[in-house]
Design a protein around this motif. Structure first.
Motif, mmCIF file in Angstrom:
data_model
loop_
_atom_site.group_PDB
_atom_site.id
_atom_site.type_symbol
_atom_site.label_atom_id
_atom_site.label_comp_id
_atom_site.label_asym_id
_atom_site.label_seq_id
_atom_site.Cartn_x
_atom_site.Cartn_y
_atom_site.Cartn_z
ATOM 1 N N TRP A 197 0.893 -1.220 0.080
ATOM 2 C CA TRP A 197 -0.065 -0.162 0.129
ATOM 3 C C TRP A 197 1.269 1.042 0.091
ATOM 4 O O TRP A 197 2.510 0.855 -0.118
ATOM 5 N N VAL A 198 0.441 2.396 -0.568
ATOM 6 C CA VAL A 198 1.050 3.827 0.030
ATOM 7 C C VAL A 198 -0.299 4.640 0.097
ATOM 8 O O VAL A 198 -1.689 4.262 0.053
ATOM 9 N N GLY A 199 -0.089 6.183 1.048
ATOM 10 C CA GLY A 199 -1.230 6.544 1.437
ATOM 11 C C GLY A 199 -0.420 7.767 1.849
ATOM 12 O O GLY A 199 0.634 7.757 2.262
ATOM 13 N N THR A 200 -1.470 8.459 2.035
ATOM 14 C CA THR A 200 -0.604 10.028 2.533
ATOM 15 C C THR A 200 -2.363 10.804 3.349
ATOM 16 O O THR A 200 -3.608 9.828 3.468
ATOM 17 N N GLY A 201 -1.959 11.994 4.146
ATOM 18 C CA GLY A 201 -2.668 11.832 5.125
ATOM 19 C C GLY A 201 -4.448 12.613 4.531
ATOM 20 O O GLY A 201 -4.205 12.665 3.359
ATOM 21 N N ALA A 202 -5.333 12.470 5.521
ATOM 22 C CA ALA A 202 -6.587 12.785 5.376
ATOM 23 C C ALA A 202 -6.715 14.081 5.010
ATOM 24 O O ALA A 202 -7.969 14.251 6.066
ATOM 25 N N GLY A 203 -6.164 14.945 6.429
ATOM 26 C CA GLY A 203 -6.717 16.051 6.723
ATOM 27 C C GLY A 203 -7.023 16.269 8.591
ATOM 28 O O GLY A 203 -7.008 17.390 8.897
ATOM 29 N N LYS A 204 -6.808 15.149 9.174
ATOM 30 C CA LYS A 204 -7.351 14.523 10.496
ATOM 31 C C LYS A 204 -6.200 13.381 11.225
ATOM 32 O O LYS A 204 -5.559 12.423 10.266
ATOM 33 N N SER A 205 -5.605 13.442 11.839
ATOM 34 C CA SER A 205 -4.878 12.649 12.804
ATOM 35 C C SER A 205 -5.334 11.343 12.497
ATOM 36 O O SER A 205 -6.278 11.302 13.187
ATOM 37 N N GLY A 206 -4.671 10.035 12.396
ATOM 38 C CA GLY A 206 -4.698 9.163 12.341
ATOM 39 C C GLY A 206 -5.814 8.271 10.951
ATOM 40 O O GLY A 206 -6.191 7.883 11.110
ATOM 41 N N LEU A 207 -6.433 9.140 10.313
ATOM 42 C CA LEU A 207 -7.001 9.338 8.735
ATOM 43 C C LEU A 207 -5.991 9.287 7.463
ATOM 44 O O LEU A 207 -4.544 10.239 7.671
ATOM 45 N N SER A 208 -6.263 8.591 6.625
ATOM 46 C CA SER A 208 -4.959 8.538 5.982
ATOM 47 C C SER A 208 -5.977 7.834 4.501
ATOM 48 O O SER A 208 -6.836 7.342 4.628
ATOM 49 N N PHE A 209 -5.868 8.496 3.197
ATOM 50 C CA PHE A 209 -6.451 8.085 1.611
ATOM 51 C C PHE A 209 -5.106 7.301 0.820
ATOM 52 O O PHE A 209 -4.060 7.290 1.119
ATOM 53 N N ASN A 210 -5.875 5.606 1.230
ATOM 54 C CA ASN A 210 -4.813 4.869 0.823
ATOM 55 C C ASN A 210 -4.682 4.051 -0.559
ATOM 56 O O ASN A 210 -6.037 3.448 -0.769
ATOM 57 N N TYR A 211 -3.725 3.435 -1.266
ATOM 58 C CA TYR A 211 -4.022 2.675 -2.342
ATOM 59 C C TYR A 211 -3.828 1.469 -1.835
ATOM 60 O O TYR A 211 -2.768 1.431 -0.970
ATOM 61 N N VAL A 212 -4.357 0.374 -2.535
ATOM 62 C CA VAL A 212 -3.697 -1.161 -1.990
ATOM 63 C C VAL A 212 -3.651 -1.893 -2.896
ATOM 64 O O VAL A 212 -4.560 -1.735 -4.222
ATOM 65 N N ALA A 213 -2.689 -2.630 -3.200
ATOM 66 C CA ALA A 213 -2.955 -3.237 -4.257
ATOM 67 C C ALA A 213 -2.536 -4.780 -3.886
ATOM 68 O O ALA A 213 -1.188 -5.079 -3.116
ATOM 69 N N ARG A 214 -3.195 -6.028 -3.719
ATOM 70 C CA ARG A 214 -3.150 -7.445 -3.569
ATOM 71 C C ARG A 214 -2.711 -8.374 -4.898
ATOM 72 O O ARG A 214 -2.188 -7.230 -5.964
ATOM 73 N N HIS A 216 -4.086 -9.771 -7.655
ATOM 74 C CA HIS A 216 -4.531 -10.480 -8.369
ATOM 75 C C HIS A 216 -6.194 -9.300 -7.668
ATOM 76 O O HIS A 216 -7.409 -8.805 -8.913
ATOM 77 N N GLU A 217 -6.022 -7.882 -7.349
ATOM 78 C CA GLU A 217 -6.738 -7.342 -6.828
ATOM 79 C C GLU A 217 -6.229 -6.281 -6.558
ATOM 80 O O GLU A 217 -5.176 -5.781 -6.216
ATOM 81 N N ALA A 218 -7.183 -5.032 -6.165
ATOM 82 C CA ALA A 218 -7.137 -3.676 -6.089
ATOM 83 C C ALA A 218 -7.804 -2.953 -5.168
ATOM 84 O O ALA A 218 -9.011 -3.186 -4.876
ATOM 85 N N SER A 219 -7.805 -1.876 -4.333
ATOM 86 C CA SER A 219 -9.028 -0.872 -3.829
ATOM 87 C C SER A 219 -7.829 -0.146 -3.194
ATOM 88 O O SER A 219 -6.965 1.156 -3.631
ATOM 89 N N VAL A 220 -9.172 1.596 -2.930
ATOM 90 C CA VAL A 220 -8.493 2.951 -2.145
ATOM 91 C C VAL A 220 -9.309 2.816 -0.900
ATOM 92 O O VAL A 220 -10.413 1.866 -0.752
ATOM 93 N N GLU A 221 -9.238 3.159 -0.572
ATOM 94 C CA GLU A 221 -9.633 3.151 1.171
ATOM 95 C C GLU A 221 -9.353 4.848 1.796
ATOM 96 O O GLU A 221 -8.279 4.945 1.906
ATOM 97 N N LEU A 222 -10.107 4.838 2.800
ATOM 98 C CA LEU A 222 -9.951 5.932 3.719
ATOM 99 C C LEU A 222 -9.865 4.723 5.221
ATOM 100 O O LEU A 222 -10.420 3.998 5.167
ATOM 101 N N TYR A 223 -8.266 5.579 6.033
ATOM 102 C CA TYR A 223 -8.297 4.017 7.317
ATOM 103 C C TYR A 223 -8.080 4.960 8.423
ATOM 104 O O TYR A 223 -7.351 6.169 8.290
ATOM 105 N N ILE A 224 -8.820 3.703 9.508
ATOM 106 C CA ILE A 224 -8.947 5.242 10.737
ATOM 107 C C ILE A 224 -7.879 4.223 11.393
ATOM 108 O O ILE A 224 -8.528 3.621 11.651
ATOM 109 N N ASP A 225 -7.018 4.971 12.163
ATOM 110 C CA ASP A 225 -5.701 4.187 13.103
ATOM 111 C C ASP A 225 -5.436 5.595 13.740
ATOM 112 O O ASP A 225 -4.149 5.709 12.891
ATOM 113 N N ARG A 226 -5.384 5.942 15.297
ATOM 114 C CA ARG A 226 -4.773 6.185 15.906
ATOM 115 C C ARG A 226 -3.822 6.266 16.882
ATOM 116 O O ARG A 226 -3.378 7.037 17.235
ATOM 117 N N GLY A 227 -3.765 4.742 16.607
ATOM 118 C CA GLY A 227 -2.201 4.280 17.300
ATOM 119 C C GLY A 227 -2.612 3.624 18.114
ATOM 120 O O GLY A 227 -3.762 3.430 18.675
#
Length: 311
Positions: A197-214, A216-227
């Motif tokens: 995956w590669v990601g960047t911040g979404a403007g709030k702590s712990g939130l990121s917009f990620n590209y994910v590649a498996r 034979h499939e891929a996805s985009v996501e908002l990932y929520i994790d403040r640690g």
């Protein structure tokens, strides 16, 4: 029961005073000792065999007629002798290398193990000692410390496969990020990686917009994790965004996967793209376009609600 003697170890220099003149010459004449220790059959042994401008302690042939190089070292294993062993192997195009030492260092044990995992050649690291019982003549005791095995070959093949996948993933992200820069600034400062995956911040702590590649499939996501210890906070953020599910999906242009991930710390909101993954190189242009399109729409649909959050 008769008297049982005790095995006594003798300093090697008391038996073979000189490495080349005594030990190497003795081994040339008694190669069967090595055959028994390794369960192989070496023959046609030659001492001080030329290897370019260098001389190999011993060169032999195995049952298949392939060359085997033997490097002797009465003392602690060192980098110089390991370098010689590899040099002789490559110069003579040998298939097997045997390194005989009196004190193998742990670092060299790991190095020889790595060589067996990473190359087509077979590497042996042996420990030689001199022993006797009572007043008996001294005898050699040769112990195999490291050698080739099916397990090491399998580990090596797996590592190679993983390394090839790392290269492929890097190229996948390199091409995607280059294309994405022409359409959105969201990941403009992000570099390619070997990860899934590669990601960047979404403007709030712990939130990121990620590209994910498996594979034979891929996805985009908002990932929520403040640690660490943030599970409750992560779930609260997810629940707040979930309140706007209908409007978010309308703005996105289709359904999203709302994954609260019960029992886990993080949460995600994602869109799966089943067109292909990083192993489907012929489909990369199509997959990249779909991922970038989906990411632009996902950011546009979620950003208003992220900006309004009080978390």
């Amino acid at each position: 029961m008769g008297e049982i003697g005790r095995l006594e170890r003798i300093p090697l220099r008391e038996v073979w005073k000189h490495e080349a003149l005594d030990f190497t010459k003795w081994l040339e004449e008694n190669i069967d000792v090595l055959n028994e220790a390794l369960d192989i059959n070496l023959s046609s042994v030659e001492r001080e065999h030329p290897a370019g401008p260098f001389s190999v302690d011993l060169v032999a042939e195995d049952e298949a007629g392939d060359l085997v190089v033997i490097e002797n070292q009465i003392g602690k294993s060192d980098h110089e002798h390991l370098g010689k062993l590899i040099t002789y192997l490559t110069v003579l195009e040998a298939k097997t290398a045997i390194w005989i030492v009196t004190d193998p260092r742990p670092e060299h044990v790991r190095a020889v193990s790595w060589l067996n995992e990473s190359s087509a050649a077979s590497f042996y690291l042996l420990k030689v000692e001199a022993v006797r019982i009572g007043d008996s003549p001294p005898a050699p005791l040769i112990t195999r410390i490291v050698g080739p095995s099916e397990e090491s070959r399998e580990i090596g093949a797996k590592k190679k496969q993983l390394a090839e996948r790392d290269v492929l993933r890097y190229r996948f992200w390199e091409q995607l990020l280059e294309k994405a820069r022409h359409r959105t600034k969201l990941h403009a400062s992000i570099s390619p990686t070997h990860h899934s995956w590669v990601g960047t911040g979404a403007g709030k702590s712990g939130l990121s917009f990620n590209y994910v590649a498996r594979q034979h499939e891929a996805s985009v996501e908002l990932y929520i994790d403040r640690g660490k210890d943030s599970e409750e906070e992560n779930k609260a953020i997810f629940d707040e965004l979930m309140k706007h599910k209908e409007n978010t999906e309308a703005a996105f242009g289709g359904p999203l996967e709302w994954q609260r991930l019960e029992g886990k710390r993080a949460c995600r909101i994602k869109k799966t793209i089943p067109l292909g993954g990083y192993l489907d190189e012929d489909k990369w242009p199509e997959v990249h376009k779909a991922m970038i399109d989906a990411m632009i729409r996902l950011e546009k649909a979620l950003k208003p609600y992220i900006q309004k959050m009080k978390f």
